[in-house]
Design a protein around this motif. Structure first.
Motif, PDB file in Angstrom:
ATOM      1  N   GLY A 272       0.789  -1.219   0.000  1.00  0.00           N
ATOM      2  CA  GLY A 272       0.000   0.000   0.000  1.00  0.00           C
ATOM      3  C   GLY A 272       0.827   1.278   0.000  1.00  0.00           C
ATOM      4  N   PHE A 273       2.144   1.125   0.129  1.00  0.00           N
ATOM      5  CA  PHE A 273       3.003   2.302   0.220  1.00  0.00           C
ATOM      6  C   PHE A 273       2.943   3.152  -1.044  1.00  0.00           C
ATOM      7  CE2 PHE A 273       6.912   4.662  -0.203  1.00  0.00           C
ATOM      8  CZ  PHE A 273       7.161   5.143   1.074  1.00  0.00           C
ATOM      9  N   ALA A 274       3.147   2.540  -2.192  1.00  0.00           N
ATOM     10  CA  ALA A 274       3.179   3.296  -3.452  1.00  0.00           C
ATOM     11  C   ALA A 274       1.850   3.995  -3.741  1.00  0.00           C
ATOM     12  CB  ALA A 274       3.577   2.386  -4.607  1.00  0.00           C
ATOM     13  N   PRO A 275       0.691   3.325  -3.600  1.00  0.00           N
ATOM     14  CA  PRO A 275      -0.574   4.034  -3.831  1.00  0.00           C
ATOM     15  C   PRO A 275      -0.782   5.220  -2.905  1.00  0.00           C
ATOM     16  CG  PRO A 275      -0.931   1.669  -3.878  1.00  0.00           C
ATOM     17  CD  PRO A 275       0.473   1.881  -3.399  1.00  0.00           C
ATOM     18  N   LEU A 276      -0.349   5.100  -1.655  1.00  0.00           N
ATOM     19  CA  LEU A 276      -0.517   6.225  -0.734  1.00  0.00           C
ATOM     20  C   LEU A 276       0.414   7.373  -1.120  1.00  0.00           C
ATOM     21  CD1 LEU A 276      -1.915   7.369   1.745  1.00  0.00           C
ATOM     22  CD2 LEU A 276      -0.143   6.318   3.159  1.00  0.00           C
ATOM     23  N   SER A 277       1.638   7.053  -1.495  1.00  0.00           N
ATOM     24  CA  SER A 277       2.555   8.082  -1.963  1.00  0.00           C
ATOM     25  C   SER A 277       1.995   8.787  -3.195  1.00  0.00           C
ATOM     26  CB  SER A 277       3.922   7.463  -2.282  1.00  0.00           C
ATOM     27  OG  SER A 277       4.837   8.454  -2.701  1.00  0.00           O
ATOM     28  N   ASP A 278       1.396   8.018  -4.105  1.00  0.00           N
ATOM     29  CA  ASP A 278       0.777   8.608  -5.294  1.00  0.00           C
ATOM     30  C   ASP A 278      -0.377   9.527  -4.908  1.00  0.00           C
ATOM     31  OD1 ASP A 278       2.544   7.223  -6.897  1.00  0.00           O
ATOM     32  OD2 ASP A 278       1.121   5.623  -7.395  1.00  0.00           O
ATOM     33  N   ALA A 279      -1.134   9.135  -3.891  1.00  0.00           N
ATOM     34  CA  ALA A 279      -2.253   9.958  -3.443  1.00  0.00           C
ATOM     35  C   ALA A 279      -1.761  11.311  -2.931  1.00  0.00           C
ATOM     36  CB  ALA A 279      -3.049   9.233  -2.362  1.00  0.00           C
ATOM     37  N   LEU A 280      -0.654  11.319  -2.191  1.00  0.00           N
ATOM     38  CA  LEU A 280      -0.091  12.587  -1.727  1.00  0.00           C
ATOM     39  C   LEU A 280       0.341  13.454  -2.902  1.00  0.00           C
ATOM     40  CD1 LEU A 280       2.103  11.702   1.392  1.00  0.00           C
ATOM     41  CD2 LEU A 280      -0.043  12.992   1.338  1.00  0.00           C
ATOM     42  N   SER A 281       0.903  12.831  -3.918  1.00  0.00           N
ATOM     43  CA  SER A 281       1.313  13.588  -5.108  1.00  0.00           C
ATOM     44  C   SER A 281       0.105  14.210  -5.797  1.00  0.00           C
ATOM     45  CB  SER A 281       2.064  12.671  -6.078  1.00  0.00           C
ATOM     46  OG  SER A 281       3.239  12.157  -5.491  1.00  0.00           O
ATOM     47  N   ILE A 282      -0.962  13.439  -5.922  1.00  0.00           N
ATOM     48  CA  ILE A 282      -2.174  13.963  -6.555  1.00  0.00           C
ATOM     49  C   ILE A 282      -2.749  15.108  -5.732  1.00  0.00           C
ATOM     50  CG2 ILE A 282      -4.568  13.391  -7.146  1.00  0.00           C
ATOM     51  CD1 ILE A 282      -3.504  10.543  -7.842  1.00  0.00           C
ATOM     52  N   LEU A 283      -2.728  14.962  -4.423  1.00  0.00           N
ATOM     53  CA  LEU A 283      -3.217  16.029  -3.552  1.00  0.00           C
ATOM     54  C   LEU A 283      -2.419  17.316  -3.774  1.00  0.00           C
ATOM     55  CD1 LEU A 283      -4.861  17.172  -1.195  1.00  0.00           C
ATOM     56  CD2 LEU A 283      -3.231  16.074   0.367  1.00  0.00           C
TER      57      LEU A 283
END
Length: 302
Positions: A272-283
């Motif tokens: 789940g690390f990569a999807p959460l990191s991607d979510a921060l980038s999108i934010l």
């Protein structure tokens, strides 16, 4: 106050081996004022000085229980979009920069306590800038500390962190006319709040304009995350101190559920690390897209 920093050389040398082996207490990545957003990770530090571990009552795994592990790594994708990233390399159990400098429980020290010590309710509960307790209210230390120990930590850790953070925010504000601090944290499951994936803390609308908090909430919900606002985390000293919406300086605390990206027992990341990191980038992408594009535009309010 100055007399507490007129230190005898032998007192300072006690920490010298650890300080030489340690990374810099504060790291700043990126270019100040590259944009109006500043990223910060005040609680992900994991360098535990040997002298501190020796005087601690608790084993290292308990001392690490409040650590926001890997948060600075989660922020790397968002950082690559331009915002500078500030991180503390020391742990919050050693010095908590999300408390006022002299928010201390005087009962944890021996000797005279200076008059400028001003504990809050949380400080009196043992959760001040130099914490007295850790998880499950376990005492950190075997015995009381000399007050000079707290003064040294404030000087060498707390003050450099806040000097760097203030400089980054002031540079962004001067260049763009407005700025937003995204203060990044992690949290255990919070069943009392319905176990959200993210908790957005804006001090009940006083540290960040509603427009930006709404944008963050809508973006995360659009990505499928469950969010809460200000409960159980409304934001600490950092959010309160640096968030001044009337001056176009905004601060939003973002708490991320640890189970989204790591195993809390083994303290290792998972898929789940990569999807959460991607979510921060999108934010961050969404926030940057909604900021006015030029300096000295109309007041950025909600």
């Amino acid at each position: 106050m100055k007399r507490f920093f007129q230190l005898q050389q032998e007192t300072h040398r006690e920490n010298t081996p650890d300080r030489q082996a340690a990374p810099a207490p504060v790291l700043v990545s990126g270019t100040p004022a590259a944009g109006p957003v500043v990223l910060a990770s005040p609680h992900s530090g994991h360098f535990y000085p040997e002298a501190f571990v020796r005087i601690a009552r608790q084993p290292l795994d308990i001392l690490r229980s409040g650590e926001d592990s890997f948060v600075e790594e989660l922020a790397q994708g968002a950082h690559s979009l331009g915002p500078p990233l500030l991180q503390a390399t020391f742990p919050r159990v050693f010095c908590d920069v999300n408390r006022a400098a002299w928010d201390l429980d005087s009962r944890m020290f021996h000797g005279a306590i200076p008059s400028f010590v001003a504990p809050s309710d949380r400080g009196l509960a043992g959760l001040g800038s130099i914490p007295r307790i850790v998880a499950d209210r376990r005492p950190i230390y075997r015995q009381r500390l000399p007050f000079m120990e707290a003064a040294l930590r404030i000087r060498h850790y707390w003050m450099p962190y806040h000097a760097a953070l203030a400089d980054l925010l002031e540079a962004a504000h001067a260049q763009h006319g407005f700025c937003l601090l995204l203060d990044l944290h992690s949290m255990p499951d919070a069943p009392q709040a319905g176990s959200p994936d993210f908790v957005l803390g804006d001090r009940y609308g006083t540290s960040c304009t509603q427009r930006l908090t709404n944008l963050a909430e809508q973006t995360l919900q659009g990505l499928g995350f469950k969010t809460a606002r200000n409960h159980p985390y409304a934001g600490g000293y950092i959010t309160r101190h640096y968030g001044r919406p009337t001056n176009n300086m905004h601060a939003l605390q973002i708490e991320m559920r640890r189970g989204l990206y790591m195993d809390e027992t083994t303290r290792t990341t998972h898929e789940g690390f990569a999807p959460l990191s991607d979510a921060l980038s999108i934010l961050v992408e969404q926030v940057l897209a909604h900021f006015p594009s030029q300096k000295n535009t109309t007041h950025f309010s909600g």
